[in-house]
Write a protein that holds these residues in place. Structure first.
Motif, mmCIF file in Angstrom:
data_model
loop_
_atom_site.group_PDB
_atom_site.id
_atom_site.type_symbol
_atom_site.label_atom_id
_atom_site.label_comp_id
_atom_site.label_asym_id
_atom_site.label_seq_id
_atom_site.Cartn_x
_atom_site.Cartn_y
_atom_site.Cartn_z
ATOM 1 N N PRO A 5 0.837 -1.218 0.000
ATOM 2 C CA PRO A 5 0.000 0.000 0.000
ATOM 3 C C PRO A 5 0.864 1.256 0.000
ATOM 4 N N GLN A 6 0.584 2.157 -0.925
ATOM 5 C CA GLN A 6 1.348 3.390 -1.039
ATOM 6 C C GLN A 6 0.749 4.493 -0.159
ATOM 7 N N LYS A 7 1.620 5.321 0.381
ATOM 8 C CA LYS A 7 1.159 6.450 1.185
ATOM 9 C C LYS A 7 0.904 7.640 0.251
ATOM 10 N N VAL A 8 -0.342 7.796 -0.119
ATOM 11 C CA VAL A 8 -0.728 8.911 -0.982
ATOM 12 C C VAL A 8 -1.251 10.015 -0.072
ATOM 13 N N SER A 9 -0.546 11.132 -0.037
ATOM 14 C CA SER A 9 -0.917 12.209 0.883
ATOM 15 C C SER A 9 -2.323 12.725 0.590
ATOM 16 N N LEU A 10 -2.899 13.382 1.572
ATOM 17 C CA LEU A 10 -4.229 13.959 1.397
ATOM 18 C C LEU A 10 -4.221 14.986 0.274
ATOM 19 N N GLU A 11 -3.165 15.786 0.211
ATOM 20 C CA GLU A 11 -3.076 16.798 -0.847
ATOM 21 C C GLU A 11 -3.005 16.146 -2.220
ATOM 22 N N ASP A 12 -2.270 15.060 -2.331
ATOM 23 C CA ASP A 12 -2.188 14.354 -3.611
ATOM 24 C C ASP A 12 -3.526 13.738 -3.981
ATOM 25 N N ARG A 13 -4.248 13.216 -2.999
ATOM 26 C CA ARG A 13 -5.560 12.637 -3.282
ATOM 27 C C ARG A 13 -6.524 13.698 -3.787
ATOM 28 N N VAL A 14 -6.457 14.892 -3.210
ATOM 29 C CA VAL A 14 -7.306 15.992 -3.678
ATOM 30 C C VAL A 14 -6.929 16.373 -5.106
ATOM 31 N N MET A 15 -5.625 16.382 -5.390
ATOM 32 C CA MET A 15 -5.156 16.697 -6.745
ATOM 33 C C MET A 15 -5.659 15.666 -7.749
ATOM 34 N N ILE A 16 -5.577 14.394 -7.388
ATOM 35 C CA ILE A 16 -6.054 13.325 -8.274
ATOM 36 C C ILE A 16 -7.563 13.436 -8.465
ATOM 37 N N LEU A 17 -8.270 13.744 -7.401
ATOM 38 C CA LEU A 17 -9.721 13.916 -7.502
ATOM 39 C C LEU A 17 -10.058 15.029 -8.487
ATOM 40 N N GLU A 18 -9.332 16.123 -8.419
ATOM 41 C CA GLU A 18 -9.591 17.234 -9.345
ATOM 42 C C GLU A 18 -9.351 16.800 -10.786
ATOM 43 N N GLN A 19 -8.325 15.999 -11.021
ATOM 44 C CA GLN A 19 -8.062 15.502 -12.374
ATOM 45 C C GLN A 19 -9.221 14.633 -12.869
ATOM 46 N N CYS A 270 -15.520 5.855 -9.313
ATOM 47 C CA CYS A 270 -14.169 6.175 -8.839
ATOM 48 C C CYS A 270 -14.079 7.558 -8.199
ATOM 49 N N ILE A 271 -14.846 8.499 -8.708
ATOM 50 C CA ILE A 271 -14.813 9.855 -8.155
ATOM 51 C C ILE A 271 -15.449 9.888 -6.773
ATOM 52 N N GLU A 272 -16.631 9.310 -6.657
ATOM 53 C CA GLU A 272 -17.316 9.297 -5.364
ATOM 54 C C GLU A 272 -16.533 8.492 -4.336
ATOM 55 N N GLY A 273 -15.875 7.440 -4.788
ATOM 56 C CA GLY A 273 -15.075 6.634 -3.873
ATOM 57 C C GLY A 273 -13.922 7.415 -3.281
ATOM 58 N N LEU A 274 -13.221 8.196 -4.120
ATOM 59 C CA LEU A 274 -12.097 8.983 -3.618
ATOM 60 C C LEU A 274 -12.589 10.140 -2.754
ATOM 61 N N LYS A 275 -13.711 10.734 -3.114
ATOM 62 C CA LYS A 275 -14.296 11.777 -2.267
ATOM 63 C C LYS A 275 -14.556 11.245 -0.860
ATOM 64 N N SER A 276 -15.158 10.075 -0.783
ATOM 65 C CA SER A 276 -15.469 9.464 0.521
ATOM 66 C C SER A 276 -14.197 9.200 1.309
ATOM 67 N N ASN A 277 -13.163 8.757 0.612
ATOM 68 C CA ASN A 277 -11.881 8.490 1.272
ATOM 69 C C ASN A 277 -11.299 9.761 1.879
ATOM 70 N N ILE A 278 -11.355 10.853 1.120
ATOM 71 C CA ILE A 278 -10.810 12.135 1.587
ATOM 72 C C ILE A 278 -11.607 12.663 2.774
ATOM 73 N N LEU A 279 -12.932 12.637 2.661
ATOM 74 C CA LEU A 279 -13.780 13.196 3.714
ATOM 75 C C LEU A 279 -13.764 12.341 4.969
ATOM 76 N N ALA A 280 -13.503 11.062 4.828
ATOM 77 C CA ALA A 280 -13.389 10.200 6.009
ATOM 78 C C ALA A 280 -12.182 10.600 6.844
ATOM 79 N N GLU A 281 -11.132 11.069 6.174
ATOM 80 C CA GLU A 281 -9.929 11.502 6.891
ATOM 81 C C GLU A 281 -10.037 12.944 7.368
ATOM 82 N N ARG A 285 -12.974 19.178 4.573
ATOM 83 C CA ARG A 285 -12.633 19.422 3.175
ATOM 84 C C ARG A 285 -13.858 19.474 2.258
ATOM 85 N N GLU A 286 -15.043 19.244 2.800
ATOM 86 C CA GLU A 286 -16.230 19.136 1.956
ATOM 87 C C GLU A 286 -16.454 20.381 1.110
#
Length: 326
Positions: A5-19, A270-281, A285-286
């Motif tokens: 499992p890779q450590k993808v930072s919260l900021e990187d996850r937000v960046m990927i979500l925007e993409q 995939c978008i909703e899944g990553l959103k849920s992951n970010i907001l769970a942490e 950020r909503e």
């Protein structure tokens, strides 16, 4: 191959979500422009499969190369191409990335090591294998991410490529984007086995099945596969994904039920899944995530406006980019 499992930072996850949101909204606008007859030729949308392109780009290093099929608008965007020039190409305009002559299926970003979309089913097999050979020949520390669809897995050139890649232990990661329907036919009707990741076994190429709707899982597997193939040669990753639209924009997809597509959207998007992951942490950020969608909508609308106002290519372009052999 060991998958860690890779450590993808919260900021990187937000960046990927925007993409991913950019790709989704861009494709929705592309569909509208096609319906208004502003887009000519074939047009294949990436709705539902956004996680794959975004994960590949996230895992890429300086000398990695990528090549894909004709479903490429999302790759162009995530590999850094200005949405204005992608939309201009779709509308056949002068400032499109291929000067308005390539259309939906033939776009490239050489400066970002994206070697484009190709309209021939299975063509990316030999081309992507060649990119891996180039890296090996030049002694570059990079892999070739070679994408193909499930439909391409019944094409002979794919297996010729597998054989050559293994003979020379080329650094190529074959990415099978299995969206379960080749053109309008379910994979179960055209393949003796629906497990496409095993198709390299006779060439001693290992393969793995990946949840192509989970961008973080894709990142885990792509990171491991990249490390493996730099040392050991070719490897196959089958991304089990879903497309929400027809094979092309002109395909009404009557071979699928609305209930099937809605179930996938509501449970595996995939978008909703990553959103849920970010907001769970970080639930705070909503508001920020809502702002991303608003900002992206503005960017895409500006791209549409630019393309609609851009000139058509001049007649002189009929005689450029033509290659003769004697």
């Amino acid at each position: 191959m060991k998958v860690v499992p890779q450590k993808v930072s919260l900021e990187d996850r937000v960046m990927i979500l925007e993409q991913m949101i950019l790709i989704r909204i861009f494709e929705d606008h592309t569909a509208k422009q096609y319906q208004q007859r502003n887009v000519g030729g074939f047009c294949h949308l990436y709705n539902g499969q956004e996680a794959i392109a975004c994960a590949l780009k996230y895992c890429s290093s300086e000398h990695d190369k990528a090549i894909s099929t004709y479903r490429i608008h999302g790759f162009m965007l995530v590999y850094g191409t200005d949405p204005k020039y992608v939309m201009a190409e779709l509308l056949g305009r002068k400032h499109g990335v291929s000067k308005g002559k390539g259309g939906s299926m033939h776009m490239f970003n050489r400066s970002a090591n994206f070697f484009g979309g190709h309209g021939i089913v299975g063509a990316t097999g030999p081309l992507g294998t060649g990119l891996a050979f180039s890296n090996q020949y030049q002694g570059l520390d990079g892999v070739s991410f070679t994408c193909c669809g499930d439909g391409a897995m019944n094409q002979g050139q794919i297996y010729e490529s597998f054989n050559m890649a293994k003979i020379w232990n080329l650094p190529v990661v074959y990415i099978i984007e299995n969206n379960k329907y080749g053109m309008g036919t379910a994979i179960s009707r055209v393949s003796s086995s629906e497990d496409l990741y095993i198709r390299g076994r006779s060439f001693e190429i290992p393969g793995y099945e990946v949840n192509g709707m989970d961008v973080l899982e894709i990142i885990n597997y792509v990171t491991a596969a990249r490390k493996y193939c730099l040392k050991n040669g070719p490897i196959i990753l089958e991304m089990k994904t879903n497309r929400y639209k027809g094979h092309s924009v002109s395909d009404p997809a009557k071979y699928r039920s609305k209930e099937e597509v809605d179930y996938i959207k509501n449970n595996f998007d995939c978008i909703e899944g990553l959103k849920s992951n970010i907001l769970a942490e970080d639930p705070s950020r909503e508001e920020e995530l809502l702002g991303i969608t608003k900002r992206v909508k503005k960017i895409v609308q500006e791209a549409v406006d630019f393309a609609l106002s851009d000139e058509l290519p001049g007649e002189e372009e009929l005689f450029t980019d033509i290659y003769l052999s004697s």
